[in-house]
Design an enzyme around this catalytic site. Structure first.
Site, mmCIF file in Angstrom:
data_model
loop_
_atom_site.group_PDB
_atom_site.id
_atom_site.type_symbol
_atom_site.label_atom_id
_atom_site.label_comp_id
_atom_site.label_asym_id
_atom_site.label_seq_id
_atom_site.Cartn_x
_atom_site.Cartn_y
_atom_site.Cartn_z
ATOM 1 N N ARG A 259 0.801 -1.234 0.000
ATOM 2 C CA ARG A 259 0.000 0.000 0.000
ATOM 3 C C ARG A 259 0.818 1.259 0.000
ATOM 4 O O ARG A 259 0.294 2.347 -0.189
ATOM 5 C CB ARG A 259 -0.914 -0.014 1.246
ATOM 6 C CG ARG A 259 -1.938 -1.117 1.217
ATOM 7 C CD ARG A 259 -2.415 -1.456 2.606
ATOM 8 N NE ARG A 259 -1.346 -2.122 3.373
ATOM 9 C CZ ARG A 259 -1.416 -2.396 4.672
ATOM 10 N NH1 ARG A 259 -2.485 -2.052 5.343
ATOM 11 N NH2 ARG A 259 -0.411 -3.001 5.274
ATOM 12 N N ARG B 258 8.864 -10.063 -2.578
ATOM 13 C CA ARG B 258 8.478 -10.582 -3.895
ATOM 14 C C ARG B 258 9.628 -11.172 -4.703
ATOM 15 O O ARG B 258 9.383 -11.814 -5.723
ATOM 16 C CB ARG B 258 7.762 -9.483 -4.696
ATOM 17 C CG ARG B 258 6.506 -8.943 -4.018
ATOM 18 C CD ARG B 258 5.490 -10.043 -3.723
ATOM 19 N NE ARG B 258 4.292 -9.516 -3.072
ATOM 20 C CZ ARG B 258 3.222 -10.246 -2.770
ATOM 21 N NH1 ARG B 258 3.201 -11.544 -3.024
ATOM 22 N NH2 ARG B 258 2.177 -9.702 -2.176
HETATM 23 C C1 LIG Z 1 4.400 -15.105 -0.258
HETATM 24 C C2 LIG Z 1 3.234 -14.225 0.106
HETATM 25 C C3 LIG Z 1 1.973 -14.781 0.287
HETATM 26 C C4 LIG Z 1 0.871 -13.968 0.616
HETATM 27 N N1 LIG Z 1 -0.358 -14.534 0.785
HETATM 28 C C5 LIG Z 1 -1.443 -13.764 1.045
HETATM 29 C C6 LIG Z 1 -2.760 -14.326 1.180
HETATM 30 O O1 LIG Z 1 -2.953 -15.529 1.071
HETATM 31 N N2 LIG Z 1 -3.811 -13.489 1.411
HETATM 32 C C7 LIG Z 1 -3.643 -12.147 1.557
HETATM 33 O O2 LIG Z 1 -4.613 -11.441 1.773
HETATM 34 N N3 LIG Z 1 -2.407 -11.585 1.455
HETATM 35 C C8 LIG Z 1 -1.308 -12.344 1.199
HETATM 36 N N4 LIG Z 1 -0.078 -11.761 1.063
HETATM 37 C C9 LIG Z 1 0.053 -10.297 1.206
HETATM 38 C C10 LIG Z 1 0.653 -9.927 2.569
HETATM 39 O O3 LIG Z 1 -0.183 -10.333 3.637
HETATM 40 C C11 LIG Z 1 0.879 -8.390 2.647
HETATM 41 O O4 LIG Z 1 -0.368 -7.735 2.543
HETATM 42 C C12 LIG Z 1 1.765 -7.881 1.526
HETATM 43 O O5 LIG Z 1 2.943 -8.633 1.458
HETATM 44 C C13 LIG Z 1 2.095 -6.402 1.746
HETATM 45 O O6 LIG Z 1 2.936 -6.297 2.856
HETATM 46 P P1 LIG Z 1 2.950 -5.024 3.801
HETATM 47 O O7 LIG Z 1 1.624 -4.858 4.484
HETATM 48 O O8 LIG Z 1 4.188 -5.118 4.625
HETATM 49 O O9 LIG Z 1 3.169 -3.850 2.721
HETATM 50 P P2 LIG Z 1 2.697 -2.353 2.729
HETATM 51 O O10 LIG Z 1 1.228 -2.267 2.487
HETATM 52 O O11 LIG Z 1 3.573 -1.637 1.761
HETATM 53 O O12 LIG Z 1 2.971 -1.866 4.173
HETATM 54 C C14 LIG Z 1 4.284 -1.582 4.611
HETATM 55 C C15 LIG Z 1 4.211 -1.147 6.037
HETATM 56 O O13 LIG Z 1 3.415 0.031 6.147
HETATM 57 C C16 LIG Z 1 2.332 -0.174 7.042
HETATM 58 N N5 LIG Z 1 1.144 0.471 6.476
HETATM 59 C C17 LIG Z 1 0.691 0.368 5.211
HETATM 60 N N6 LIG Z 1 -0.400 1.135 5.031
HETATM 61 C C18 LIG Z 1 -0.640 1.720 6.217
HETATM 62 C C19 LIG Z 1 -1.619 2.619 6.670
HETATM 63 N N7 LIG Z 1 -2.582 3.081 5.870
HETATM 64 N N8 LIG Z 1 -1.539 3.013 7.934
HETATM 65 C C20 LIG Z 1 -0.581 2.560 8.757
HETATM 66 N N9 LIG Z 1 0.388 1.719 8.393
HETATM 67 C C21 LIG Z 1 0.359 1.299 7.142
HETATM 68 C C22 LIG Z 1 2.141 -1.689 7.127
HETATM 69 O O14 LIG Z 1 1.584 -2.110 8.332
HETATM 70 C C23 LIG Z 1 3.577 -2.185 6.956
HETATM 71 O O15 LIG Z 1 4.270 -2.191 8.178
HETATM 72 C C24 LIG Z 1 1.045 -12.553 0.751
HETATM 73 C C25 LIG Z 1 2.321 -12.006 0.571
HETATM 74 C C26 LIG Z 1 3.402 -12.816 0.243
HETATM 75 C C27 LIG Z 1 4.759 -12.177 0.048
#
Ligand SMILES: Cc1cc2nc3c(=O)[nH]c(=O)nc-3n(C[C@H](O)[C@H](O)[C@H](O)COP(=O)(O)OP(=O)(O)OC[C@H]3O[C@@H](n4cnc5c(N)ncnc54)[C@H](O)[C@@H]3O)c2cc1C
Length: 276
Positions: free
Chosen positions: A94, A200
């Protein structure tokens, strides 16, 4: 301090890195490079860029110690063409800004992703999300690819027919499959790009998104090679160990048994030998 230019990045601006059968990634623009990370980190001391070695050491220190905000000062804008099922995984990250082609505004192109025979593998036995490492025999794989292709052709023919009858594009598109290609501009800072790449480029990520991450990492290296080097060293090649795993490491260094058994021992070994 002046605008930061990387000669290697200038040379690849607008160059399409081909990904999958019809996709690509290209660097539209960038702001900042390794020098910007250093300038941002040193701003509190009013100190500028020093020697290459000192700057490189500072970048490595910042990354190793999670001083992440200077990395947010480097920005990338990518133009990406990707299948919708890859885009669905991608948008979970996000902390980026994006603008995507509109299927309400434009008639979608007849462009679908078709895997290669080597990508047509059975469901994995030990990972519910993944495919096995061995593909199906070539003839079986090709037969399945033909089935995918026939579905794509049928869906696109129906779509075109509905458009021909004057149905609104926003409704006509609703049965188009996830293999359809879409395009977007995606802008992200280096700290968050590293988060994306770490997840990724990893072997647990689906191959079809991993190849995009690999291409973007090549592009990032042209913009900020020193930061990318530290990223590879600490975040890609490094591992986090839990408290019990740290005890096991100390035991091993003392020439004793690890003290772990069963699943915890398996996980520990997998981490140690990079099989996780
Ligand atoms: C191998 C793999 C398998 C997966 N399988 C699934 C699955 O089966 N189903 C599924 O739904 N997802 C799945 N995902 C997605 C995973 O759960 C994460 O949503 C995705 O990797 C994004 O990660 P993130 O939240 O760290 O990234 P980002 O969204 O970039 O967030 C980065 C950081 O910023 C924080 N952050 C982001 N937006 C906000 C906000 N608005 N306010 C406050 N803090 C914020 C987050 O908490 C995080 O610490 C998978 C991912 C991988 C890599």
């Amino acid at each position: 301090m002046a605008h930061c230019i990387s000669a290697a990045a200038e040379a690849i601006l607008d160059k399409e890195y081909k990904v999958l059968d019809k996709g690509f990634v290209r660097l539209v623009d960038y702001m900042g490079n390794d020098s910007r990370i250093v300038q941002a980190a040193r701003v509190s001391y009013g100190d500028g860029t020093k020697s290459y070695r000192e700057d490189s050491g500072l970048i490595d220190y910042l990354l190793r110690n999670e001083h992440t905000s200077p990395f947010e000062q480097v920005i990338f804008t990518f133009h990406v063409k990707l299948p919708i099922f890859v885009a669905r995984q991608w948008v979970r990250h996000r902390t980026a800004r994006l603008n995507e082609i509109s299927g309400r505004y434009s008639v979608m192109k007849d462009e679908f992703y078709l895997p290669l025979p080597e990508d047509m593998a059975p469901q994995s036995d030990d990972n519910k999300q993944a495919r096995a490492s061995e593909p199906f025999p070539d003839d079986d794989a090709r037969e399945m690819i033909s089935a995918l292709e026939a579905g794509q052709k049928r869906a696109f023919a129906d779509y075109s027919a509905l458009i021909g009858k004057g149905l609104a594009r926003e409704v006509a598109r609703i049965n188009l499959p996830l293999s359809l290609y879409t395009e977007w501009y995606w802008q992200i800072d280096l700290h968050n790009l590293f988060r994306f790449l770490r997840l990724r480029m990893d072997g647990h990520a689906q191959k079809e998104i991993r190849v995009y991450a690999d291409a973007m990492f090549e592009i990032a290296k042209a913009v900020c090679p020193q930061a990318c080097d530290s990223f590879e060293k600490h975040l890609v090649a490094g591992r986090n160990f839990s408290g019990p795993e740290m005890d096991a490491l100390r035991n091993l260094l003392d020439g004793k048994e690890s003290g772990l058994s069963g699943k915890p021992e398996e996980r520990f070994k997998a981490k140690l030998f990079k099989q996780d």
